[in-house]
Design an enzyme around this catalytic site. Structure first.
Site, PDB file in Angstrom:
ATOM      1  N   SER A   1       3.718  -2.163  10.039  1.00 55.58           N
ATOM      2  CA  SER A   1       5.315  -2.102  10.389  1.00 55.58           C
ATOM      3  C   SER A   1       5.862  -3.531   9.990  1.00 55.58           C
ATOM      4  O   SER A   1       6.770  -3.880  10.544  1.00 55.58           O
ATOM      5  CB  SER A   1       5.559  -1.861  11.640  1.00 55.58           C
ATOM      6  OG  SER A   1       5.237  -0.557  12.171  1.00 55.58           O
TER       7      SER A   1
ATOM      8  N   GLY B   1       2.948   2.259  10.734  1.00 52.25           N
ATOM      9  CA  GLY B   1       3.963   3.383  10.631  1.00 52.25           C
ATOM     10  C   GLY B   1       4.723   3.843  11.872  1.00 52.25           C
ATOM     11  O   GLY B   1       5.122   4.844  11.991  1.00 52.25           O
TER      12      GLY B   1
ATOM     13  N   GLU C   1      -5.339  -4.659  10.773  1.00 48.43           N
ATOM     14  CA  GLU C   1      -4.108  -3.728  10.853  1.00 48.43           C
ATOM     15  C   GLU C   1      -4.192  -3.037  12.130  1.00 48.43           C
ATOM     16  O   GLU C   1      -4.953  -2.209  12.149  1.00 48.43           O
ATOM     17  CB  GLU C   1      -3.903  -2.904   9.710  1.00 48.43           C
ATOM     18  CG  GLU C   1      -3.640  -3.431   8.190  1.00 48.43           C
ATOM     19  CD  GLU C   1      -3.298  -2.311   7.212  1.00 48.43           C
ATOM     20  OE1 GLU C   1      -2.242  -2.808   6.733  1.00 48.43           O
ATOM     21  OE2 GLU C   1      -3.835  -1.074   7.220  1.00 48.43           O
TER      22      GLU C   1
ATOM     23  N   GLU D   1      -6.749   4.524   8.135  1.00 50.98           N
ATOM     24  CA  GLU D   1      -6.667   5.891   7.878  1.00 50.98           C
ATOM     25  C   GLU D   1      -7.742   6.481   7.274  1.00 50.98           C
ATOM     26  O   GLU D   1      -8.018   7.849   7.533  1.00 50.98           O
ATOM     27  CB  GLU D   1      -5.340   6.119   6.736  1.00 50.98           C
ATOM     28  CG  GLU D   1      -3.912   6.107   7.782  1.00 50.98           C
ATOM     29  CD  GLU D   1      -2.826   5.297   6.858  1.00 50.98           C
ATOM     30  OE1 GLU D   1      -3.028   5.382   5.657  1.00 50.98           O
ATOM     31  OE2 GLU D   1      -1.929   4.865   7.570  1.00 50.98           O
TER      32      GLU D   1
ATOM     33  N   ASN E   1       0.667  -1.144   0.028  1.00 50.38           N
ATOM     34  CA  ASN E   1      -0.074  -0.108  -0.030  1.00 50.38           C
ATOM     35  C   ASN E   1       1.027   1.331   0.073  1.00 50.38           C
ATOM     36  O   ASN E   1       1.711   1.470   1.009  1.00 50.38           O
ATOM     37  CB  ASN E   1      -0.961   0.068   1.520  1.00 50.38           C
ATOM     38  CG  ASN E   1      -1.789   1.269   1.356  1.00 50.38           C
ATOM     39  OD1 ASN E   1      -2.034   2.085   0.358  1.00 50.38           O
ATOM     40  ND2 ASN E   1      -2.280   1.403   2.506  1.00 50.38           N
TER      41      ASN E   1
ATOM     42  N   LYS F   1       0.179   4.238  -0.093  1.00 45.29           N
ATOM     43  CA  LYS F   1      -0.583   5.455   0.566  1.00 45.29           C
ATOM     44  C   LYS F   1      -0.510   6.785  -0.309  1.00 45.29           C
ATOM     45  O   LYS F   1      -0.391   6.535  -1.715  1.00 45.29           O
ATOM     46  CB  LYS F   1       0.160   5.680   1.897  1.00 45.29           C
ATOM     47  CG  LYS F   1      -0.150   4.361   2.652  1.00 45.29           C
ATOM     48  CD  LYS F   1       0.067   4.400   4.107  1.00 45.29           C
ATOM     49  CE  LYS F   1       0.017   3.039   4.722  1.00 45.29           C
ATOM     50  NZ  LYS F   1       0.169   3.299   6.189  1.00 45.29           N
TER      51      LYS F   1
ATOM     52  N   HIS G   1      -9.537   1.192   5.048  1.00 44.86           N
ATOM     53  CA  HIS G   1      -8.382   1.382   5.893  1.00 44.86           C
ATOM     54  C   HIS G   1      -8.240   2.284   7.178  1.00 44.86           C
ATOM     55  O   HIS G   1      -9.154   3.236   7.026  1.00 44.86           O
ATOM     56  CB  HIS G   1      -7.060   1.830   4.940  1.00 44.86           C
ATOM     57  CG  HIS G   1      -5.736   1.948   5.602  1.00 44.86           C
ATOM     58  ND1 HIS G   1      -5.194   2.674   6.466  1.00 44.86           N
ATOM     59  CD2 HIS G   1      -4.837   1.097   5.003  1.00 44.86           C
ATOM     60  CE1 HIS G   1      -4.047   2.497   6.661  1.00 44.86           C
ATOM     61  NE2 HIS G   1      -3.870   1.196   5.957  1.00 44.86           N
TER      62      HIS G   1
HETATM   63  P1  13P Z   1       3.436   0.423   7.563  1.00 46.41           P
HETATM   64  O1  13P Z   1       3.781  -0.862   7.222  1.00 46.41           O
HETATM   65  O2  13P Z   1       3.874   1.728   7.081  1.00 46.41           O
HETATM   66  O3  13P Z   1       3.288   0.461   8.978  1.00 46.41           O
HETATM   67  O4  13P Z   1       1.645   0.470   7.232  1.00 46.41           O
HETATM   68  C1  13P Z   1       0.717  -0.445   6.946  1.00 46.41           C
HETATM   69  C2  13P Z   1      -0.313  -0.043   6.365  1.00 46.41           C
HETATM   70  O5  13P Z   1      -1.029   0.840   6.880  1.00 46.41           O
HETATM   71  C3  13P Z   1      -0.695  -1.025   5.186  1.00 46.41           C
HETATM   72  O6  13P Z   1      -1.810  -0.520   4.826  1.00 46.41           O
END
Ligand code: 13P
Length: 252
Positions: free
Chosen positions: A213, A173, A167, A97, A9, A11, A95
Site C-alpha cells: 500500500s 492491496g 512486504e 502472492e 509490480n 502483477k 512474492h
Molecule cells: P500494493 O502496493 O498494491 O499494496 O502491492 C504491494 C505489492 O505486493 C508489490 O509487490
C-alpha cells in the site's frame, strides 16, 4: 550512500496496448530523473514490447517471477535466459502472492535467485509475514526463516547484486500500510541479519525495499527511515502519474 530504488509490480494487470500506453506516459514523466533507480515489472507477455519503449530509458525492466532451469520440458514456465534475452535487469522472486497462492517455498526462491544471478539478473527477493503471524509475535522469526531459506545458496559476492523487499502480507492491496516505524523495525532486523551472514560491507550496501500500500501520500514518511531504501509498489504503479509521484517522493 545507497541509491533509492522505486519498482512497480504490475502483477496480472495490463494488456500489451495498455502496458505500452502506461510505460510511454511514465517515460515522459520520469525520464530526466537522476539519483533514483526506477524499474517496472509488467506481465511476461508485455516484457518484450515494453523493452522496446524502454531502450535508452532510465527505467529498467523487471520480471515478476521465473523458473530456475535454463530450458526444457517445463510447460508454462519462463527461464532466466529468456528474461535476460528481452532485457530484464531485475526479477521479483518469492512474492507473497506466489508463496501463498501458488505454494512457492523459500527453497524454490533460493534456486530462482541463484539462476537469475547466473544470467546477470538481480533478484528482488520478497519476504513478509501474515497478519496472524504478526499478531502471534512471530513476524521477526518468520522473516528470518524466509531470509535463511531464500538466500541460503548465495555468497557475499552474489549478495551485492540482490535486492530484498519486505512486504507484510497484511499491508498488500489492503490500503493498510505498515507505519514507517513498523517497517523500519523489520528493515533494521533484515540488515542485521545480513550483517551476520554476509558481513557489514554487504549489509551497508544492500537495498531493502518496502512494499504494501505504498502511495504518493506515504512514500516520504517511509523513505525518511534509515533502513528503507525504496519501495515495491503494486496498485499505485498502475497509473503513470501516481507512480511518478512516488518516484519523486523516493528521491527525497
Ligand atoms: P500494493 O502496493 O498494491 O499494496 O502491492 C504491494 C505489492 O505486493 C508489490 O509487490
Amino acid at each position: 550512500m545507497r541509491r533509492p530504488f522505486i519498482a512497480g509490480n504490475w502483477k496480472m494487470h495490463k494488456t500489451v496496448p495498455q502496458a505500452l500506453e502506461l510505460v510511454e506516459e511514465l517515460r515522459g514523466l520520469v525520464e530526466g530523473e537522476q539519483g533514483v533507480e526506477i524499474a517496472v515489472a509488467p506481465p511476461f507477455v508485455a516484457l518484450h514490447p515494453v523493452a522496446q519503449v524502454l531502450r535508452s530509458s532510465v527505467i529498467k525492466l523487471a520480471a515478476q517471477d521465473c523458473f530456475w532451469e535454463e530450458e526444457g520440458a517445463y510447460t508454462g514456465e519462463v527461464s532466466p535466459v529468456m528474461l535476460a534475452d528481452v532485457g530484464c535487469a531485475y526479477c521479483i522472486v518469492g512474492h507473497s502472492e506466489r508463496r501463498c497462492i501458488f505454494g512457492e517455498t523459500s527453497e524454490g526462491v533460493a534456486r530462482k535467485a541463484r539462476a537469475l544471478l547466473n544470467h546477470g539478473i538481480s533478484p528482488i527477493v520478497c519476504v513478509g509475514e501474515t497478519l496472524e503471524e504478526r499478531d502471534r509475535g512471530e513476524a521477526l522469526h518468520v522473516v528470518g526463516e524466509q531470509l535463511g531459506g531464500s538466500l541460503a545458496s548465495l555468497s557475499a559476492e552474489d549478495m551485492v547484486r540482490v535486492v530484498i523487499a519486505y512486504e507484510p502480507v497484511w499491508a498488500i492491496g489492503t490500503g493498510r500500510t505498515a507505519t514507517p516505524q513498523q517497517a523500519q523495525e523489520m528493515h533494521a532486523f533484515i540488515r542485521r541479519w545480513v550483517v551476520e551472514k554476509f558481513g557489514g560491507d554487504v549489509a551497508s550496501g544492500l537495498t531493502i525495499l518496502y512494499g504494501g500500500s505504498v502511495k504518493p501520500e506515504n512514500i516520504r514518511g517511509l523513505m525518511a527511515m534509515d533502513d528503507i531504501d525504496g519501495a515495491l509498489v503494486g496498485g499505485a504503479s498502475l497509473r503513470a502519474t501516481s507512480f511518478a509521484q512516488i518516484v519523486q517522493g523516493g528521491k527525497g
